[in-house]
Design a protein around this motif. Structure first.
Motif, PDB file in Angstrom:
ATOM      1  N   PRO A  20       1.978  59.369  19.462  1.00  0.00           N
ATOM      2  CA  PRO A  20       1.810  59.280  20.918  1.00  0.00           C
ATOM      3  C   PRO A  20       2.886  58.394  21.525  1.00  0.00           C
ATOM      4  N   VAL A  21       3.873  59.026  22.153  1.00  0.00           N
ATOM      5  CA  VAL A  21       4.991  58.308  22.748  1.00  0.00           C
ATOM      6  C   VAL A  21       5.236  58.817  24.162  1.00  0.00           C
ATOM      7  N   VAL A  22       5.915  58.000  24.935  1.00  0.00           N
ATOM      8  CA  VAL A  22       6.482  58.455  26.198  1.00  0.00           C
ATOM      9  C   VAL A  22       7.907  58.892  25.886  1.00  0.00           C
ATOM     10  N   ILE A  23       8.167  60.196  25.960  1.00  0.00           N
ATOM     11  CA  ILE A  23       9.450  60.746  25.528  1.00  0.00           C
ATOM     12  C   ILE A  23      10.556  60.319  26.494  1.00  0.00           C
ATOM     13  N   THR A  24      11.618  59.779  25.915  1.00  0.00           N
ATOM     14  CA  THR A  24      12.771  59.360  26.717  1.00  0.00           C
ATOM     15  C   THR A  24      14.027  60.157  26.392  1.00  0.00           C
ATOM     16  N   GLY A  25      14.002  60.957  25.342  1.00  0.00           N
ATOM     17  CA  GLY A  25      15.183  61.751  24.992  1.00  0.00           C
ATOM     18  C   GLY A  25      14.910  62.615  23.775  1.00  0.00           C
ATOM     19  N   SER A  26      15.816  63.555  23.527  1.00  0.00           N
ATOM     20  CA  SER A  26      15.712  64.413  22.348  1.00  0.00           C
ATOM     21  C   SER A  26      17.088  64.984  22.047  1.00  0.00           C
ATOM     22  N   GLY A  27      17.244  65.515  20.854  1.00  0.00           N
ATOM     23  CA  GLY A  27      18.521  66.097  20.470  1.00  0.00           C
ATOM     24  C   GLY A  27      18.366  67.006  19.269  1.00  0.00           C
ATOM     25  N   GLY A  39      11.282  58.190  21.833  1.00  0.00           N
ATOM     26  CA  GLY A  39      10.236  57.802  22.771  1.00  0.00           C
ATOM     27  C   GLY A  39       9.763  56.384  22.562  1.00  0.00           C
ATOM     28  N   ASP A  40       9.016  55.890  23.528  1.00  0.00           N
ATOM     29  CA  ASP A  40       8.410  54.561  23.454  1.00  0.00           C
ATOM     30  C   ASP A  40       6.975  54.717  22.998  1.00  0.00           C
ATOM     31  N   LEU A  41       6.658  54.045  21.903  1.00  0.00           N
ATOM     32  CA  LEU A  41       5.329  54.148  21.317  1.00  0.00           C
ATOM     33  C   LEU A  41       4.299  53.557  22.261  1.00  0.00           C
ATOM     34  N   GLN A  42       3.232  54.328  22.519  1.00  0.00           N
ATOM     35  CA  GLN A  42       2.193  53.851  23.422  1.00  0.00           C
ATOM     36  C   GLN A  42       1.345  52.794  22.736  1.00  0.00           C
ATOM     37  N   ALA A  43       0.866  51.861  23.506  1.00  0.00           N
ATOM     38  CA  ALA A  43       0.155  50.704  22.948  1.00  0.00           C
ATOM     39  C   ALA A  43      -1.069  51.118  22.149  1.00  0.00           C
ATOM     40  N   GLN A  44      -1.786  52.178  22.584  1.00  0.00           N
ATOM     41  CA  GLN A  44      -3.000  52.542  21.883  1.00  0.00           C
ATOM     42  C   GLN A  44      -2.730  53.010  20.469  1.00  0.00           C
ATOM     43  N   SER A  45      -1.515  53.509  20.202  1.00  0.00           N
ATOM     44  CA  SER A  45      -1.212  53.974  18.851  1.00  0.00           C
ATOM     45  C   SER A  45      -1.157  52.824  17.863  1.00  0.00           C
ATOM     46  N   LEU A  46      -0.971  51.606  18.361  1.00  0.00           N
ATOM     47  CA  LEU A  46      -0.920  50.449  17.481  1.00  0.00           C
ATOM     48  C   LEU A  46      -2.311  50.011  17.051  1.00  0.00           C
ATOM     49  N   GLY A  86      -4.621  52.072  15.746  1.00  0.00           N
ATOM     50  CA  GLY A  86      -5.188  53.018  14.803  1.00  0.00           C
ATOM     51  C   GLY A  86      -5.363  54.389  15.404  1.00  0.00           C
ATOM     52  N   GLY A  87      -5.861  55.324  14.575  1.00  0.00           N
ATOM     53  CA  GLY A  87      -6.040  56.690  15.015  1.00  0.00           C
ATOM     54  C   GLY A  87      -4.850  57.538  14.646  1.00  0.00           C
ATOM     55  N   PRO A  88      -4.901  58.830  14.987  1.00  0.00           N
ATOM     56  CA  PRO A  88      -3.819  59.742  14.628  1.00  0.00           C
ATOM     57  C   PRO A  88      -2.476  59.244  15.159  1.00  0.00           C
ATOM     58  N   GLY A  89      -1.501  59.257  14.309  1.00  0.00           N
ATOM     59  CA  GLY A  89      -0.161  58.852  14.703  1.00  0.00           C
ATOM     60  C   GLY A  89       0.072  57.355  14.663  1.00  0.00           C
ATOM     61  N   SER A  90      -0.905  56.580  14.200  1.00  0.00           N
ATOM     62  CA  SER A  90      -0.701  55.134  14.144  1.00  0.00           C
ATOM     63  C   SER A  90       0.156  54.775  12.946  1.00  0.00           C
ATOM     64  N   PRO A  91       0.810  53.612  12.983  1.00  0.00           N
ATOM     65  CA  PRO A  91       1.631  53.204  11.843  1.00  0.00           C
ATOM     66  C   PRO A  91       0.801  53.067  10.579  1.00  0.00           C
ATOM     67  N   GLN A  92       1.477  53.169   9.434  1.00  0.00           N
ATOM     68  CA  GLN A  92       0.781  53.048   8.168  1.00  0.00           C
ATOM     69  C   GLN A  92       0.296  51.614   7.949  1.00  0.00           C
ATOM     70  N   GLU A  93      -0.803  51.482   7.220  1.00  0.00           N
ATOM     71  CA  GLU A  93      -1.284  50.152   6.840  1.00  0.00           C
ATOM     72  C   GLU A  93      -0.291  49.527   5.872  1.00  0.00           C
TER      73      GLU A  93
END
Length: 307
Positions: free
Chosen positions: A213-220, A240-247, A249-256
């Motif tokens: 879950p990111v706010v997309i700022t670019g692609s290529g 993209g900029d990672l949204q705070a809620q992804s930190l 937990g839940g789908p798409g959160s960083p690995q433990e």
């Protein structure tokens, strides 16, 4: 906010495709080349052109080598020394590039039964591979990428010609490097993922899975050399900029992450330093030593690593 680069490896990944995707996403080619010129090697040039793959506009990157190009010694120790001598190279870019080659050395060492320091790179140690790896790390720096993520990685089939003769696709080094990573076999009779591309993921990707879950700022899109049947031969990158809620937990959160520690005594500084180096080469995110006083007043060290 954490700036993330997510590589979508639906057609695999190679070193030149990784760098091309980041240039296509906005990393300035001239600044990448200026950084590469700090490496003490000569006889190379970069050419980036626009092309089409499966109807998609993409950047195709080629590393040109002059006849008198200064090829580096293709051992891990020599390449590490070359990167150490690159005055002015951004420190995070240097560390990332060295981590990529460390993972390559560890994987090749396992395959050939050699210590990583004695591994002699063939194709992945050439000047073009050094340019691809360091260029990719410089482009990540220019785009202010803090974290790299990746989709599952597509692999082809067939055989590929190497310095060791014909080898199966996926190449043994690719299989070793992508151990514990999600991969997807395809019927494409081509080397979709190269050892250099696999090493970039093994060293830099903090997580594998769908786009977080990111706010997309670019692609290529970075183009591969050949046209593939039924699928664009490109590597997609989403910035993209990672949204705070992804930190949280839940789908798409960083690995433990876990910290592993051990107390040791009666060990020389040379062995301790080599241990930290081997831990980083084996995939640790960080490794460190702390001097302590152990039982009976003996000097000792705590060896710790983050994984």
């Amino acid at each position: 906010m954490t700036r993330v680069a997510w590589w979508h490896c639906f057609s695999g990944i190679a070193g030149d495709m990784a760098l091309a995707s980041l240039i296509d996403a906005g990393a300035d080619l001239d600044q990448v080349m200026a950084g590469l010129e700090k490496i003490p090697v000569s006889g190379w040039h970069l050419e980036a052109t626009k092309t089409q793959r499966g109807g998609l506009s993409a950047t195709l990157l080629r590393v040109g080598l002059e006849r008198a190009a200064q090829e580096p010694d293709r051992t891990w120790a020599a390449i590490r020394a070359t990167l150490d001598e690159a005055d002015g190279l951004p420190e995070r870019a240097r560390e990332r590039a060295q981590a990529v080659f460390a993972r390559l050395a560890t994987a090749e060492g396992r395959l050939h039964g050699l210590p990583p320091e004695e591994v002699h790179f063939h194709e992945v140690g050439g000047l073009d591979a050094v340019i691809d790896v360091v260029g990719t790390c410089l482009a990540l720096e220019l785009l202010d990428i803090e974290t790299v993520w990746s989709s599952p990685v597509a692999l082809g089939t067939g055989t590929v010609k190497t310095a060791h003769g014909l080898l199966p696709v996926p190449a043994p080094a690719v299989v070793e490097l992508l151990r514990d990573a999600p991969v997807l076999g395809t019927a494409q009779g081509a080397e979709l993922t190269t050892p250099t591309g696999a090493a970039l993921l093994a060293a830099l990707a903090g997580s594998f899975g769908p786009l977080p879950p990111v706010v997309i700022t670019g692609s290529g899109y970075g183009a591969g050399e050949r046209q593939l049947d039924g699928v664009p031969n490109v590597l997609q990158v989403v910035i993209g900029d990672l949204q705070a809620q992804s930190l949280r937990g839940g789908p798409g959160s960083p690995q433990e992450l876990v910290v592993v520690e051990a107390n040791v005594d009666d060990v020389t500084g040379e062995v301790l330093g080599h241990t930290v180096e081997m831990l980083m080469g084996a995939g640790a995110l960080d490794a460190w030593l702390v001097p302590v006083v152990a039982k009976k007043g003996r000097p000792a060290h705590i060896i710790s690593f983050l994984a």
